[in-house]
Design a protein around this motif. Structure first.
Motif, PDB file in Angstrom:
ATOM      1  N   GLU A 226      49.404  42.855  34.978  1.00 45.97           N
ATOM      2  CA  GLU A 226      48.872  43.357  33.066  1.00 45.97           C
ATOM      3  C   GLU A 226      47.032  43.684  33.479  1.00 45.97           C
ATOM      4  O   GLU A 226      46.674  44.709  32.846  1.00 45.97           O
ATOM      5  N   ALA A 227      46.797  42.387  33.673  1.00 47.70           N
ATOM      6  CA  ALA A 227      45.157  42.456  33.675  1.00 47.70           C
ATOM      7  C   ALA A 227      44.683  43.346  34.788  1.00 47.70           C
ATOM      8  O   ALA A 227      43.343  44.089  34.517  1.00 47.70           O
ATOM      9  N   GLN A 228      45.413  43.858  35.634  1.00 42.26           N
ATOM     10  CA  GLN A 228      44.252  44.671  37.013  1.00 42.26           C
ATOM     11  C   GLN A 228      44.778  45.866  36.949  1.00 42.26           C
ATOM     12  O   GLN A 228      44.115  46.499  37.027  1.00 42.26           O
ATOM     13  N   VAL A 287      40.554  44.976  40.292  1.00 48.72           N
ATOM     14  CA  VAL A 287      41.413  44.533  40.193  1.00 48.72           C
ATOM     15  C   VAL A 287      40.975  42.826  41.647  1.00 48.72           C
ATOM     16  O   VAL A 287      41.624  42.317  41.558  1.00 48.72           O
ATOM     17  N   ALA A 288      39.367  43.245  42.198  1.00 55.03           N
ATOM     18  CA  ALA A 288      39.703  42.622  43.360  1.00 55.03           C
ATOM     19  C   ALA A 288      39.061  40.737  42.281  1.00 55.03           C
ATOM     20  O   ALA A 288      39.279  40.167  42.536  1.00 55.03           O
ATOM     21  N   GLY A 289      38.225  41.464  40.907  1.00 56.71           N
ATOM     22  CA  GLY A 289      37.263  40.098  40.480  1.00 56.71           C
ATOM     23  C   GLY A 289      38.625  39.146  39.478  1.00 56.71           C
ATOM     24  O   GLY A 289      38.023  38.256  39.842  1.00 56.71           O
ATOM     25  N   THR A 567      30.931  40.818  39.633  1.00 55.39           N
ATOM     26  CA  THR A 567      31.945  41.664  39.225  1.00 55.39           C
ATOM     27  C   THR A 567      31.474  43.526  38.782  1.00 55.39           C
ATOM     28  O   THR A 567      32.044  43.761  38.966  1.00 55.39           O
ATOM     29  N   VAL A 568      30.411  42.862  37.615  1.00 58.10           N
ATOM     30  CA  VAL A 568      29.981  44.108  36.616  1.00 58.10           C
ATOM     31  C   VAL A 568      29.137  44.392  37.904  1.00 58.10           C
ATOM     32  O   VAL A 568      29.273  45.764  37.791  1.00 58.10           O
ATOM     33  N   SER A 569      28.498  44.040  38.843  1.00 60.00           N
ATOM     34  CA  SER A 569      26.799  44.374  39.282  1.00 60.00           C
ATOM     35  C   SER A 569      27.804  45.198  40.344  1.00 60.00           C
ATOM     36  O   SER A 569      27.127  45.905  40.505  1.00 60.00           O
ATOM     37  N   ILE A 570      29.023  44.464  41.019  1.00 66.02           N
ATOM     38  CA  ILE A 570      29.423  45.708  42.055  1.00 66.02           C
ATOM     39  C   ILE A 570      29.497  46.703  41.461  1.00 66.02           C
ATOM     40  O   ILE A 570      29.737  48.063  41.750  1.00 66.02           O
ATOM     41  N   MET A 571      30.358  46.575  39.691  1.00 63.11           N
ATOM     42  CA  MET A 571      30.918  47.758  39.584  1.00 63.11           C
ATOM     43  C   MET A 571      29.640  49.140  39.300  1.00 63.11           C
ATOM     44  O   MET A 571      29.990  50.314  39.538  1.00 63.11           O
ATOM     45  N   ALA A 614      33.922  46.215  47.144  1.00 58.65           N
ATOM     46  CA  ALA A 614      34.822  44.880  45.568  1.00 58.65           C
ATOM     47  C   ALA A 614      35.080  44.383  46.134  1.00 58.65           C
ATOM     48  O   ALA A 614      35.209  43.027  46.013  1.00 58.65           O
ATOM     49  N   MET A 615      35.714  44.430  48.075  1.00 50.14           N
ATOM     50  CA  MET A 615      36.347  43.063  48.623  1.00 50.14           C
ATOM     51  C   MET A 615      35.698  42.226  48.392  1.00 50.14           C
ATOM     52  O   MET A 615      35.779  41.351  49.267  1.00 50.14           O
ATOM     53  N   ARG A 616      34.314  42.835  48.258  1.00 51.91           N
ATOM     54  CA  ARG A 616      32.908  41.224  48.122  1.00 51.91           C
ATOM     55  C   ARG A 616      33.838  40.050  47.837  1.00 51.91           C
ATOM     56  O   ARG A 616      33.684  38.843  48.132  1.00 51.91           O
ATOM     57  N   LEU A 617      34.254  40.224  46.425  1.00 52.86           N
ATOM     58  CA  LEU A 617      34.738  39.779  44.903  1.00 52.86           C
ATOM     59  C   LEU A 617      36.289  39.213  45.935  1.00 52.86           C
ATOM     60  O   LEU A 617      35.878  37.414  45.260  1.00 52.86           O
ATOM     61  N   LEU A 618      37.130  39.279  46.710  1.00 53.35           N
ATOM     62  CA  LEU A 618      37.742  38.337  47.489  1.00 53.35           C
ATOM     63  C   LEU A 618      37.484  37.297  47.829  1.00 53.35           C
ATOM     64  O   LEU A 618      37.843  36.794  48.482  1.00 53.35           O
ATOM     65  N   ARG A 619      36.036  37.288  48.775  1.00 53.03           N
ATOM     66  CA  ARG A 619      35.570  35.848  49.644  1.00 53.03           C
ATOM     67  C   ARG A 619      35.618  34.873  48.716  1.00 53.03           C
ATOM     68  O   ARG A 619      34.341  34.772  47.620  1.00 53.03           O
TER      69      ARG A 619
END
Length: 638
Positions: A226-228, A287-289, A567-571, A614-619
């Protein structure tokens, strides 16, 4: 969709383009006349048209479906551009645009699936089977068929298939899928276990209390799904923007075509104006965050709450069970009535507390002897309680409770003893019997080893930390000094905590409140973000908290805020990338040199860039615990 199916259309379309180039390069004879004019075209052109048709049919079908729903989307822009290119005999441009768009779509799907990997991992840890004791024998059954109350056996290396209580045996369970902690937790009789955790050693028998969709893991998976999918405010804005932007691009292309009499220019504007990177820039980051947070045992309710968390400037924390371990111990008994003995004071206190659910009650009840009768208890919020037993009135609470009931006998001695104990960081409780103070008890709790580190990390993130507690000012100040709290607000009733949060908001702060959801419920509801600690054992907390920290690791709170800020910075970075790409392509079109094929290639590359960003957040940037420190007793009241 499997990998082969995802790439089928681009592969076929690309092969047809290569065949077309090979035929035209070999000088294949003209095949016929183009229907709009006298220009002849080679047999290879038929393969180029076929390539455009293979790659474009699904794009056109999507565009038609969207129009049926009164939505003008990216697929329509690409369809118009491709059909227009075919109409003017520009077969290569039509094939290139549709081929590149289909390749980009396949890559987007693959990389977006990667950003949802955290959810896939959660689903993967859900056990398929369970070993149960049924009809006097061990039976392996589907995990979903386990019945509540059944005994489940969990051996070394096995996954726990249910939520439940250990009834015998010992084991070390890896609870990383639930709490994000990689260090196995020792479990023995009476401990709670969660579905999806893995035994790293030992053997336990578990009584099933939560099965199927009622397990903590199932609730987490549902919550993350739901959150994603939940939209952030910024995403909602850009969704509205794109509904006007896409028709605007069509209008711009039409006007440019009419004014310049250049159909190729108009079609090129349609292609380079595609807002694909802009549309996907925010949801892919969300989604990534949220996925990264879930891996660390942090559940964030949705994109809106992720955005709000990035703005947090103040965190208000409860004391009991948040900064402290929540396991109080009786440390002192001060007898004020010379006619009574120490045990008698304890007995009267235990009699009053019998049946109480307050954290302070347990150590007192354990130290005293059980009363002969059942007391009638009246709770006085923020002060304590009154108990009636065998015609005697017993008061247990703080000094304001004595004022509430007009107790004056030995009140001065009670105040002096309470202040001395509070100065040592202990929570004093005055005991009064039939209108006279007879003693003062002190209860202390161990300060969490990571409390000071949490405050330090919040300060590093630019966040102010407040303590809101029902405890006395002396006790609260002592704890506040130990952990580095900025402001301490003590002797608060639940409504006072609400007012303290509201005051911080009026001062311009975005406030997060961390509490137990009971005494702190009004403050949690008023705060911009409500945070539940140790939510793994509470289905209600998982479903209702804006942020649920599944374990008791306090450092997850600054991690959640830092992740939200990233996350907001990457957005924002993604939005800049998307808008800059469109602006540069527009400039290139009017300056000359940017064709439809180049525009589509750059467009798809920009989409992949924002996804990769965005995928950098997955690290995993590291989830450190504070170094172990000696636990010090501190007070516990609220």
């Amino acid at each position: 969709m499997n990998r082969l199916a995802r790439w089928k259309v681009p592969i076929i379309s690309g092969a047809l383009i290569l065949v077309s180039f090979a035929m035209n390069a070999n000088g294949v004879l003209p095949f016929g006349q183009w229907w709009m004019g006298d220009a002849s075209f080679a047999l290879g052109d038929l393969f180029m048209i076929a390539a455009a048709a293979v790659a474009g049919y699904k794009i056109l079908a999507n565009a038609i479906r969207a129009l049926g729903a009164k939505v003008i989307g990216i697929d329509l822009l690409v369809s118009i551009a491709a059909l227009g290119a075919l109409a003017i005999g520009n077969f290569w441009e039509a094939a290139a645009v549709t081929f590149l768009f289909s390749v980009g779509h396949a890559l987007e799907t693959a990389t977006l699936n990667k950003t949802r990997s955290a959810l896939a991992e959660l689903v993967a840890v859900a056990p398929d089977t369970a070993l149960v004791l049924r009809d006097g024998s061990q039976q392996e059954v589907p995990a979903a068929s386990v019945r509540s109350g059944e005994t489940v056996l969990v051996a070394h290396g096995a996954k726990v298939p249910v939520d439940g209580l250990v009834i015998s045996g010992t084991a070390a369970l890896d609870e990383a899928s639930i709490t994000g902690e990689s260090i196995p937790v020792d479990k023995s009789a009476g401990d709670s276990v969660f579905a999806g955790t893995i035994s790293r050693g030992g053997f336990i028998q578990v009584k099933a209390t939560g099965i199927g969709a009622d397990t903590t893991l199932a609730r987490i998976i549902h919550r993350v799904e739901e959150a994603q999918d939940a939209k952030a405010r910024t995403q909602a804005f850009f969704d509205r923007f794109s509904r006007w932007y896409t028709p605007g691009i069509i209008l711009l292309a039409a006007v440019a075509g009419v004014l310049t009499q250049d159909l190729v220019l108009a079609l090129t504007l349609l292609v380079i104006g595609c807002p694909g990177a802009l549309v996907i820039s925010i949801p892919v980051a969300i989604v990534a965050g949220i996925g990264r947070a879930a891996r660390n045992g942090i559940l964030i309710k949705g994109g809106e709450f992720l955005e709000t968390s990035a703005k947090i400037t103040a965190v208000a924390v409860d004391k009991t069970g948040t900064l402290t371990e929540g396991h109080p111990q009786l440390t002192d008994v001060v007898v004020l009535d010379p006619s009574l003995k120490r045990q008698e004071v304890l007995d009267w206190a235990a009699a009053a507390e019998a049946g109480s659910q307050h954290p302070l009650a347990k150590p007192i009840i354990e130290a005293g002897r059980a009363p002969l009768g059942i007391p009638q208890i009246t709770t006085v919020p923020g002060m304590g309680l009154e108990a009636q037993l065998d015609g005697r009135r017993i008061l247990v609470g703080n000094l304001p409770l004595l004022d509430e009931y007009g107790v004056q006998t030995r009140r001065g001695e009670a105040r002096a003893a309470a202040e001395t104990l509070a100065a040592d960081g202990k929570t004093p409780m005055v005991i009064a019997l039939d209108g006279a103070a007879i003693g003062v008890l002190a209860v202390a709790d161990a300060l969490r080893e990571d409390a000071a580190a949490m405050v330090q990390q919040l300060h590093s993130a630019g966040v102010k930390v407040l303590m809101l507690t029902g405890d006395t000012p002396l006790v609260a100040q002592a704890i506040g000094r130990r952990v580095g709290i900025d402001e301490v607000h003590a002797s608060l009733l639940p409504e006072d905590k609400l007012q303290a949060v509201a005051a911080m908001q009026r001062a311009g702060h975005t406030v997060a409140m961390v509490g137990d959801g009971i005494n702190d419920a009004p403050a949690l509801a008023t705060a911009d973000i409500g945070v539940a600690m140790g939510a793994a054992g509470s289905g209600v907390a998982v479903e209702t908290a804006d942020i649920a920290l599944m374990g008791d690791n306090l450092l997850r709170l600054p991690q959640a805020i830092t992740l939200a800020k990233r996350t907001v910075s990457i957005m924002r970075q993604n939005i800049v990338i998307a808008l800059a790409t469109v602006a540069l392509l527009l400039a290139g079109v009017f300056a000359g040199g940017v064709t439809m094929a180049i525009g589509m290639l750059v467009h798809e590359l920009s989409v992949l860039v924002v996804i990769a960003n965005a995928m950098r957040l997955l690290r995993d940037t590291g989830s450190r615990r504070a170094p172990a420190a000696a636990k010090q007793p501190v007070a516990l009241a609220g």
